[in-house]
Design a protein around this motif. Structure first.
Motif, PDB file in Angstrom:
ATOM      1  N   PHE A 181       0.438  20.766  -9.525  1.00 44.49           N
ATOM      2  CA  PHE A 181      -0.539  20.113  -8.991  1.00 44.49           C
ATOM      3  C   PHE A 181      -0.704  19.960  -7.948  1.00 44.49           C
ATOM      4  N   VAL A 182       0.338  19.415  -7.146  1.00 39.57           N
ATOM      5  CA  VAL A 182       0.959  18.867  -6.021  1.00 39.57           C
ATOM      6  C   VAL A 182       0.236  19.444  -5.042  1.00 39.57           C
ATOM      7  N   ARG A 183      -0.968  19.267  -4.258  1.00 35.76           N
ATOM      8  CA  ARG A 183      -0.954  19.999  -2.825  1.00 35.76           C
ATOM      9  C   ARG A 183      -2.034  18.709  -1.698  1.00 35.76           C
ATOM     10  N   ASP A 184      -2.107  19.248  -0.692  1.00 32.89           N
ATOM     11  CA  ASP A 184      -2.304  18.718   1.177  1.00 32.89           C
ATOM     12  C   ASP A 184      -1.267  17.409   1.101  1.00 32.89           C
ATOM     13  N   LYS A 185       0.018  17.703   0.505  1.00 31.50           N
ATOM     14  CA  LYS A 185       0.783  17.529   0.318  1.00 31.50           C
ATOM     15  C   LYS A 185       0.906  15.579   0.233  1.00 31.50           C
ATOM     16  N   ARG A 186       0.668  15.361  -1.600  1.00 32.19           N
ATOM     17  CA  ARG A 186       0.174  14.558  -1.856  1.00 32.19           C
ATOM     18  C   ARG A 186       1.690  13.461  -1.922  1.00 32.19           C
ATOM     19  N   ASP A 187       2.904  14.399  -1.910  1.00 28.87           N
ATOM     20  CA  ASP A 187       3.850  13.487  -2.931  1.00 28.87           C
ATOM     21  C   ASP A 187       4.181  12.812  -1.564  1.00 28.87           C
ATOM     22  N   ILE A 188       4.089  13.726  -0.473  1.00 28.36           N
ATOM     23  CA  ILE A 188       4.298  12.449   1.056  1.00 28.36           C
ATOM     24  C   ILE A 188       3.537  11.570   1.685  1.00 28.36           C
ATOM     25  N   LEU A 189       2.113  12.058   0.881  1.00 27.90           N
ATOM     26  CA  LEU A 189       0.879  10.864   1.321  1.00 27.90           C
ATOM     27  C   LEU A 189       1.222   9.430   0.012  1.00 27.90           C
ATOM     28  N   ALA A 190       1.644  10.162  -0.779  1.00 25.04           N
ATOM     29  CA  ALA A 190       2.099   8.814  -1.615  1.00 25.04           C
ATOM     30  C   ALA A 190       3.503   8.359  -2.033  1.00 25.04           C
ATOM     31  N   GLN A 191       4.686   8.554  -0.596  1.00 25.88           N
ATOM     32  CA  GLN A 191       5.257   8.182  -0.438  1.00 25.88           C
ATOM     33  C   GLN A 191       5.092   7.359   0.858  1.00 25.88           C
ATOM     34  N   ALA A 192       4.066   7.711   1.330  1.00 26.49           N
ATOM     35  CA  ALA A 192       3.638   6.484   2.636  1.00 26.49           C
ATOM     36  C   ALA A 192       2.941   5.593   2.572  1.00 26.49           C
ATOM     37  N   VAL A 193       1.995   5.306   0.625  1.00 29.61           N
ATOM     38  CA  VAL A 193       1.155   4.728   0.284  1.00 29.61           C
ATOM     39  C   VAL A 193       2.590   3.955   0.049  1.00 29.61           C
ATOM     40  N   GLN A 194       2.864   3.883  -0.918  1.00 28.28           N
ATOM     41  CA  GLN A 194       4.947   3.482  -1.555  1.00 28.28           C
ATOM     42  C   GLN A 194       4.898   2.144  -0.059  1.00 28.28           C
ATOM     43  N   ALA A 195       4.741   2.898   0.998  1.00 29.12           N
ATOM     44  CA  ALA A 195       6.588   2.374   2.269  1.00 29.12           C
ATOM     45  C   ALA A 195       4.815   0.984   2.640  1.00 29.12           C
ATOM     46  N   ALA A 196       4.366   1.354   2.994  1.00 29.88           N
ATOM     47  CA  ALA A 196       2.817   0.656   3.375  1.00 29.88           C
ATOM     48  C   ALA A 196       2.655  -0.999   2.427  1.00 29.88           C
ATOM     49  N   VAL A 197       2.090   0.040   1.375  1.00 26.45           N
ATOM     50  CA  VAL A 197       2.652  -1.448   0.526  1.00 26.45           C
ATOM     51  C   VAL A 197       3.269  -2.559  -0.267  1.00 26.45           C
ATOM     52  N   LYS A 198       4.069  -1.534  -0.009  1.00 23.56           N
ATOM     53  CA  LYS A 198       6.137  -2.820   0.253  1.00 23.56           C
ATOM     54  C   LYS A 198       5.832  -3.370   1.265  1.00 23.56           C
ATOM     55  N   GLN A 199       5.639  -2.992   2.320  1.00 23.07           N
ATOM     56  CA  GLN A 199       5.200  -3.532   4.013  1.00 23.07           C
ATOM     57  C   GLN A 199       4.677  -4.767   4.044  1.00 23.07           C
ATOM     58  N   SER A 200       3.266  -4.261   3.386  1.00 21.09           N
ATOM     59  CA  SER A 200       1.651  -5.354   4.079  1.00 21.09           C
ATOM     60  C   SER A 200       2.103  -6.533   2.614  1.00 21.09           C
ATOM     61  N   ALA A 201       2.147  -5.990   1.409  1.00 23.88           N
ATOM     62  CA  ALA A 201       2.127  -7.201   0.892  1.00 23.88           C
ATOM     63  C   ALA A 201       3.117  -6.862  -0.605  1.00 23.88           C
ATOM     64  N   GLY A 202       4.446  -6.621  -0.549  1.00 18.89           N
ATOM     65  CA  GLY A 202       5.417  -6.581  -0.993  1.00 18.89           C
ATOM     66  C   GLY A 202       5.244  -6.001  -2.861  1.00 18.89           C
ATOM     67  N   ILE A 203       4.544  -4.678  -2.647  1.00 19.16           N
ATOM     68  CA  ILE A 203       4.521  -4.129  -3.819  1.00 19.16           C
ATOM     69  C   ILE A 203       5.320  -3.033  -4.230  1.00 19.16           C
ATOM     70  N   ASP A 204       5.632  -2.806  -5.357  1.00 19.28           N
ATOM     71  CA  ASP A 204       6.786  -1.996  -6.166  1.00 19.28           C
ATOM     72  C   ASP A 204       5.992  -0.999  -6.154  1.00 19.28           C
ATOM     73  N   LEU A 205       5.423  -0.014  -6.001  1.00 18.26           N
ATOM     74  CA  LEU A 205       4.450   1.680  -5.997  1.00 18.26           C
ATOM     75  C   LEU A 205       6.235   2.834  -6.650  1.00 18.26           C
ATOM     76  N   GLN A 206       6.513   2.651  -7.983  1.00 20.26           N
ATOM     77  CA  GLN A 206       6.853   3.903  -8.022  1.00 20.26           C
ATOM     78  C   GLN A 206       6.404   4.779  -8.136  1.00 20.26           C
ATOM     79  N   VAL A 207       6.916   6.493  -7.163  1.00 19.66           N
ATOM     80  CA  VAL A 207       6.601   7.570  -7.147  1.00 19.66           C
ATOM     81  C   VAL A 207       7.398   8.624  -7.921  1.00 19.66           C
ATOM     82  N   LYS A 208       6.747   9.350  -8.990  1.00 20.27           N
ATOM     83  CA  LYS A 208       7.514   9.675  -9.933  1.00 20.27           C
ATOM     84  C   LYS A 208       6.487  11.443  -9.349  1.00 20.27           C
ATOM     85  N   VAL A 209       7.359  12.330  -8.986  1.00 23.21           N
ATOM     86  CA  VAL A 209       6.974  13.592  -8.917  1.00 23.21           C
ATOM     87  C   VAL A 209       7.982  14.464  -9.806  1.00 23.21           C
TER      88      VAL A 209
END
Length: 220
Positions: free
Chosen positions: A70-98
């Protein structure tokens, strides 16, 4: 990451819909300083060697599980972008699993997640909200429920007065924004094309897919 082709979303309803509440736009987000202040106050004031926030020796972690089919619109890549952003901006470990659908369904059933992704392409606002707002609704995985909001949905769907429906749906959107129940990212865009002589073309009310061809007609 969509290179200007996606519309920024602010609400649980589409910005192109008649019941969209525009007042929620730009009322939240994009404030790393405030986010870090809140995390410090909550006790997540130290960081480990990888730069993630910790509290009592535990890392600040959030899990999101994506079902590969059900991954569409490159949402896996979007999730990875959010993952990198929240680590850099707030130190949050967002774990993305496909993962495969079975594994994703099992994880969601067991509550092995903190964030879940979903999009609604419903052309009817009440149909979309009924799937996520009421307690026990099909995609109410966040666990947030409010009897008053559920009552508003029922009253709005039973009413033929656009103004009353607008008021009810606006309240829901404001509450969901204020309580941070959802974090809209972008508005999915579904398209359908037909020649001018073709009529009866449209979308299903509870899905972003073309309506039944049974209703389609061709004029001379």
């Amino acid at each position: 990451m969509y290179r200007g082709t996606a519309t920024r979303a602010w609400s649980i309803l589409s910005p192109s819909g008649p019941f969209y509440e525009a007042s929620v736009e730009k009322t939240y987000g994009n404030n790393p300083a405030e986010a870090n202040k809140l995390l410090d106050e909550a006790g997540w004031s130290t960081k480990d060697s990888e730069g993630f926030r910790t509290k009592d020796g535990k890392r600040l972690t959030a899990r999101i599980v994506l079902s590969a089919p059900f991954v569409r619109d490159k949402r896996d890549i979007l999730a990875q972008a959010v993952q990198a952003a929240v680590k850099q901006s707030a130190g949050i470990d967002l774990q993305v699993k496909v993962v495969d659908q079975g594994t994703a369904a099992d994880a969601l059933a067991k509550g092995e997640f903190e964030v879940f992704e979903n999009s609604r392409a419903d052309t009817e606002a009440g149909a979309a909200l009924n799937l996520i707002v009421p307690k026990g609704a099909p995609i109410n995985r966040h666990g947030f429920s409010d009897p008053e909001l559920e009552k508003l949905i029922v009253e709005a769907q039973a009413s033929s007065d656009p103004a009353k429906r607008k008021a009810a749906y606006s309240t829901i959107q404001k509450v969901y924004t204020d309580q941070a129940v959802v974090l809209p990212l972008y508005a999915p865009a579904d398209q359908i094309a037909a020649q001018k002589k073709v009529g009866g073309v449209g979308f299903e009310p509870t899905a972003g897919v073309p309506g039944s061809a049974y209703n389609v007609w061709i004029g001379k």
